[in-house]
Design a protein around this motif. Structure first.
Motif, PDB file in Angstrom:
ATOM      1  N   UNK A 134      85.980  34.791  80.440  1.00 36.87           N
ATOM      2  CA  UNK A 134      84.582  34.605  80.034  1.00 36.87           C
ATOM      3  C   UNK A 134      83.658  34.608  81.256  1.00 36.87           C
ATOM      4  N   UNK A 135      84.075  33.906  82.310  1.00 34.49           N
ATOM      5  CA  UNK A 135      83.260  33.858  83.532  1.00 34.49           C
ATOM      6  C   UNK A 135      83.059  35.267  84.079  1.00 34.49           C
ATOM      7  N   UNK A 191      71.625  42.497  83.868  1.00 27.26           N
ATOM      8  CA  UNK A 191      70.260  42.019  83.625  1.00 27.26           C
ATOM      9  C   UNK A 191      69.513  41.792  84.934  1.00 27.26           C
ATOM     10  N   UNK A 192      70.219  41.285  85.955  1.00 25.57           N
ATOM     11  CA  UNK A 192      69.565  41.044  87.250  1.00 25.57           C
ATOM     12  C   UNK A 192      69.057  42.354  87.836  1.00 25.57           C
ATOM     13  N   UNK A 236      79.238  33.622  74.830  1.00 26.68           N
ATOM     14  CA  UNK A 236      79.954  32.337  74.845  1.00 26.68           C
ATOM     15  C   UNK A 236      80.393  31.971  73.424  1.00 26.68           C
ATOM     16  N   UNK A 243      67.524  36.278  83.811  1.00 21.87           N
ATOM     17  CA  UNK A 243      67.448  37.698  84.160  1.00 21.87           C
ATOM     18  C   UNK A 243      67.245  38.551  82.910  1.00 21.87           C
ATOM     19  N   UNK A 244      67.884  38.174  81.794  1.00 29.01           N
ATOM     20  CA  UNK A 244      67.737  38.946  80.552  1.00 29.01           C
ATOM     21  C   UNK A 244      66.271  38.925  80.108  1.00 29.01           C
ATOM     22  N   UNK A 266      68.443  45.081  86.260  1.00 28.61           N
ATOM     23  CA  UNK A 266      67.389  45.607  85.399  1.00 28.61           C
ATOM     24  C   UNK A 266      66.066  44.883  85.676  1.00 28.61           C
ATOM     25  N   UNK A 279      80.568  37.259  81.657  1.00 24.58           N
ATOM     26  CA  UNK A 279      79.141  36.933  81.726  1.00 24.58           C
ATOM     27  C   UNK A 279      78.577  37.134  83.139  1.00 24.58           C
ATOM     28  N   UNK A 280      79.428  37.039  84.161  1.00 22.31           N
ATOM     29  CA  UNK A 280      78.942  37.356  85.514  1.00 22.31           C
ATOM     30  C   UNK A 280      78.557  38.842  85.585  1.00 22.31           C
ATOM     31  N   UNK A 312      70.728  44.044  74.258  1.00 23.46           N
ATOM     32  CA  UNK A 312      70.046  42.829  74.702  1.00 23.46           C
ATOM     33  C   UNK A 312      70.699  41.555  74.166  1.00 23.46           C
ATOM     34  N   UNK A 366      75.996  29.994  84.882  1.00 27.35           N
ATOM     35  CA  UNK A 366      75.742  31.437  84.938  1.00 27.35           C
ATOM     36  C   UNK A 366      75.209  31.964  83.606  1.00 27.35           C
ATOM     37  N   UNK A 417      75.136  36.326  89.953  1.00 26.14           N
ATOM     38  CA  UNK A 417      76.163  35.455  89.376  1.00 26.14           C
ATOM     39  C   UNK A 417      77.389  35.426  90.285  1.00 26.14           C
ATOM     40  N   UNK A 439      77.651  40.710  82.983  1.00 26.79           N
ATOM     41  CA  UNK A 439      76.464  40.883  82.139  1.00 26.79           C
ATOM     42  C   UNK A 439      75.214  40.415  82.890  1.00 26.79           C
ATOM     43  N   UNK A 440      75.342  39.282  83.568  1.00 24.61           N
ATOM     44  CA  UNK A 440      74.244  38.732  84.362  1.00 24.61           C
ATOM     45  C   UNK A 440      73.799  39.747  85.406  1.00 24.61           C
ATOM     46  N   UNK A 441      74.761  40.423  86.006  1.00 29.55           N
ATOM     47  CA  UNK A 441      74.461  41.401  87.047  1.00 29.55           C
ATOM     48  C   UNK A 441      73.685  42.598  86.479  1.00 29.55           C
ATOM     49  N   UNK A 443      71.942  34.109  83.596  1.00 32.41           N
ATOM     50  CA  UNK A 443      71.945  35.386  82.871  1.00 32.41           C
ATOM     51  C   UNK A 443      70.747  35.456  81.932  1.00 32.41           C
ATOM     52  N   UNK A 444      70.447  34.339  81.282  1.00 36.07           N
ATOM     53  CA  UNK A 444      69.335  34.302  80.330  1.00 36.07           C
ATOM     54  C   UNK A 444      67.990  34.505  81.040  1.00 36.07           C
ATOM     55  N   UNK A 470      72.603  38.074  74.510  1.00 35.00           N
ATOM     56  CA  UNK A 470      72.518  37.028  75.531  1.00 35.00           C
ATOM     57  C   UNK A 470      73.905  36.508  75.914  1.00 35.00           C
ATOM     58  N   UNK A 471      73.967  35.852  77.073  1.00 35.30           N
ATOM     59  CA  UNK A 471      75.222  35.221  77.496  1.00 35.30           C
ATOM     60  C   UNK A 471      75.640  34.157  76.483  1.00 35.30           C
ATOM     61  N   UNK A 472      74.649  33.482  75.884  1.00 34.95           N
ATOM     62  CA  UNK A 472      74.963  32.445  74.887  1.00 34.95           C
ATOM     63  C   UNK A 472      75.719  33.053  73.702  1.00 34.95           C
TER      64      UNK A 472
END
Lengths: 116, 116
Positions: free
Chosen positions: B97-98, B108-109, B66, A108-109, B111, B101-102, B59, A101, A62, B104-106, A105-106, B61-63
């Protein structure tokens, strides 16, 4: 959908030339997404999904997407200043970045959770 | 750092009561992050990391993040309107927020890639 990823295609495992090519492609595609995002471009969902898939398959972070975004905004900002236009629209583009992103993220999750 | 996740603690596997409790905690913590983000709160990095860890371990989600963000912005927006103040600051909170979630994305990535 199950996406089997091949570590050989991961960004960090590519040659410098391939990395440059991938980055150029991602930048080009991200630019199209940003420019189409608020004008109801019918192909925008597909473009966004393609971009996110490409990033996922190459294990792009991201943070790298945020960097691509900031470079593009920088470029737009200079252009708008030259034309004496308001830079307000650039704030809206943050919504595009959030959407992109969040999708990445989704991916990768789901991959981490073995849902794919 | 290796984070072994226990699927039993995943959001979707919790009881409705536990889900509500987790959501309340995440909302509370996210609110603190947003309010501290632009005032150089020294504890902000730790708070952000704690929030992202909690979301990752359950677990989330980014959604969902958001959604938490939008609910909070909605609440702030009503408050600012009541007080007759500008809502401009709310646009800046998108940067928070960016960032969240960036991060969080990292998680999951890493993982997904087995880097943890």
């Amino acid at each position: 959908v199950y996406y089997k990823r091949d570590p050989q295609t991961f960004f960090r495992h590519l040659s410098p030339t391939q990395q440059q090519e991938l980055l150029q492609k991602l930048k080009h595609d991200y630019r199209e997404i940003v420019l189409g995002y608020f004008i109801n471009d019918v192909a925008i969902d597909q473009r966004l999904n393609d971009f996110v898939n490409a990033a996922f398959l190459t294990d792009v972070s991201a943070a790298q997407v945020v960097e691509i975004h900031m470079e593009l905004i920088d470029e737009f900002s200079k252009q708008l200043k030259l034309e004496g236009r308001s830079e307000e629209i650039l704030l809206d583009y943050r919504l595009t970045l959030i959407d992109v992103i969040a999708h990445l993220c989704e991916m990768y999750r789901r991959s981490a959770t073995g849902e794919m």
